[in-house]
Scaffold this motif. Structure first.
Motif, PDB file in Angstrom:
ATOM      1  N   LYS A 109       0.898  -1.215   0.146  1.00 23.69           N
ATOM      2  CA  LYS A 109       0.121   0.018   0.102  1.00 23.69           C
ATOM      3  C   LYS A 109       1.003   1.178  -0.030  1.00 23.69           C
ATOM      4  CE  LYS A 109      -4.458  -1.742   2.116  1.00 23.69           C
ATOM      5  NZ  LYS A 109      -4.936  -1.732   3.258  1.00 23.69           N
ATOM      6  N   ARG A 110       2.019   1.290   0.752  1.00 31.15           N
ATOM      7  CA  ARG A 110       2.844   2.499   0.734  1.00 31.15           C
ATOM      8  C   ARG A 110       3.504   2.593  -0.608  1.00 31.15           C
ATOM      9  NH1 ARG A 110       4.235   0.126   5.842  1.00 31.15           N
ATOM     10  NH2 ARG A 110       5.838  -0.734   5.069  1.00 31.15           N
ATOM     11  N   ARG A 111       3.740   1.582  -1.313  1.00 36.44           N
ATOM     12  CA  ARG A 111       4.583   1.587  -2.547  1.00 36.44           C
ATOM     13  C   ARG A 111       3.533   2.143  -3.680  1.00 36.44           C
ATOM     14  NH1 ARG A 111       5.098  -2.257  -6.489  1.00 36.44           N
ATOM     15  NH2 ARG A 111       4.265  -3.829  -5.209  1.00 36.44           N
ATOM     16  N   SER A 122       0.598   3.766  -3.164  1.00 38.73           N
ATOM     17  CA  SER A 122       0.333   5.169  -2.907  1.00 38.73           C
ATOM     18  C   SER A 122       1.403   6.348  -3.425  1.00 38.73           C
ATOM     19  CB  SER A 122       0.197   5.343  -1.162  1.00 38.73           C
ATOM     20  OG  SER A 122      -1.019   4.482  -0.885  1.00 38.73           O
ATOM     21  N   LYS A 123       2.808   5.844  -3.045  1.00 37.18           N
ATOM     22  CA  LYS A 123       3.745   6.837  -3.472  1.00 37.18           C
ATOM     23  C   LYS A 123       3.558   6.969  -5.078  1.00 37.18           C
ATOM     24  CE  LYS A 123       8.708   7.289  -3.155  1.00 37.18           C
ATOM     25  NZ  LYS A 123       9.959   6.613  -2.624  1.00 37.18           N
TER      26      LYS A 123
END
Length: 313
Positions: free
Chosen positions: A193-195, A197-198
């Motif tokens: 999710k972090r990757r 979203s970035k």
């Protein structure tokens, strides 16, 4: 009973009581006060048809109807609340779910006509169709079908089984998978999710090729192709899903009704540029609105809306 704050409901009940006291309706309308479990127990032992006609789609549930069919009382209601699931042909009667008129008074008139016609043409003849010993065999057949096919599906055992199979067991299995190996799956999803979203703001459509559906009419069964080229900004081709959404024509104030969803499949990857393709052949006639959307895709998500990143093309 009307809710203490429901003034229109209280006024309607007051009007019914007034009408029941009119000489022309004496003995034809009976108003039973203080409806509760004890009164309901007496009613389901003494009635043949449980007539319930709420305005669609305002039926809260319909537990009184469920109670009635368990006692062999046939139900007659609009397909709303529990009856939309419980109705079985030959085990009760129904008014259709769909409205014919937007103006409520016209719909009420039509529903009333259907109710009277059903009673006169279907219910009453069956009730009085009796053998020489005054036994209504067809009527009792409906009673038995009502108990066997309808009431048997509305029990606490069925309710608990539904919760167990549809919610508790899948959630328990999901918890076991997420917690396994020191929360490995949970950590992987959070990192994904972090990757995504970035990079999501930089995901963009490079090209879209499709049949010009604004100028030509398609025939049913005729193949329609879409090809979508997307710069995914370093993400994996499997991180980004794409699909064609086909919906009934969207009008002002109307809910969107999706009739089909066609997924794209990645067919080539060149660096950060992925080409997706979707093929479909319309199977029914009509005029539809068509749109394409991209979404963050991960098979380990519990559902799509767990990570609601979407781009409309």
């Amino acid at each position: 009973k009307a809710h203490p704050n429901d003034r229109p409901g209280q006024d309607l009940i007051k009007r019914i009581v007034e009408v029941s006291a009119m000489p022309q309706f004496a003995g034809k309308i009976v108003f039973l006060q203080n409806y509760d479990m004890n009164l309901a127990r007496q009613m389901v032992q003494g009635v043949d048809i449980w007539l319930n006609t709420p305005t669609r789609p305002l039926e809260a549930s319909g537990t009184s109807g469920e109670k009635a069919v368990m006692n062999g009382v046939m139900h007659f209601s609009v397909l709303d609340g529990w009856w939309v699931e419980g109705y079985k042909e030959g085990a009760g009667w129904m008014l259709p779910m769909e409205r014919t008129f937007t103006e409520q008074r016209f719909q009420d008139e039509m529903d009333a006509e259907m109710i009277y016609n059903t009673i006169e043409e279907e219910i009453v003849p069956k009730y009085y169709d009796r053998d020489p010993e005054n036994v209504p065999h067809n009527w009792m057949g409906i009673v038995k079908k009502c108990i066997a096919d309808v009431a048997s599906n509305f029990t606490t055992a069925r309710m608990l089984a539904d919760y167990q199979e549809r919610f508790y067991e899948p959630l328990y299995q999901r918890m076991q998978a997420v917690n396994a190996d020191d929360f490995r799956l949970a950590c992987e999803i959070a990192a994904w999710k972090r990757r995504v979203s970035k990079s999501w703001d930089n995901v963009r459509v490079v090209d879209l090729r499709q049949i010009d559906i604004t100028k030509s009419a398609l025939k049913t069964g005729e193949e329609m192709s879409f090809e979508l080229t997307v710069d995914i900004d370093g993400l994996s081709a499997t991180d980004v899903g794409a699909e064609v959404i086909i919906a009934d024509q969207i009008g002002s104030g109307r809910d969107v009704k999706i009739s089909a969803t066609i997924p794209f499949e990645p067919v080539s990857v060149e660096g950060s540029v992925v080409t997706y393709r979707a093929l479909t052949a319309p199977q029914q006639t009509g005029t539809y609105d068509v749109a394409i959307r991209l979404y963050a895709k991960n098979e380990n998500l519990p559902h799509r809306m767990d990570f609601a990143l979407v781009k409309w093309v």
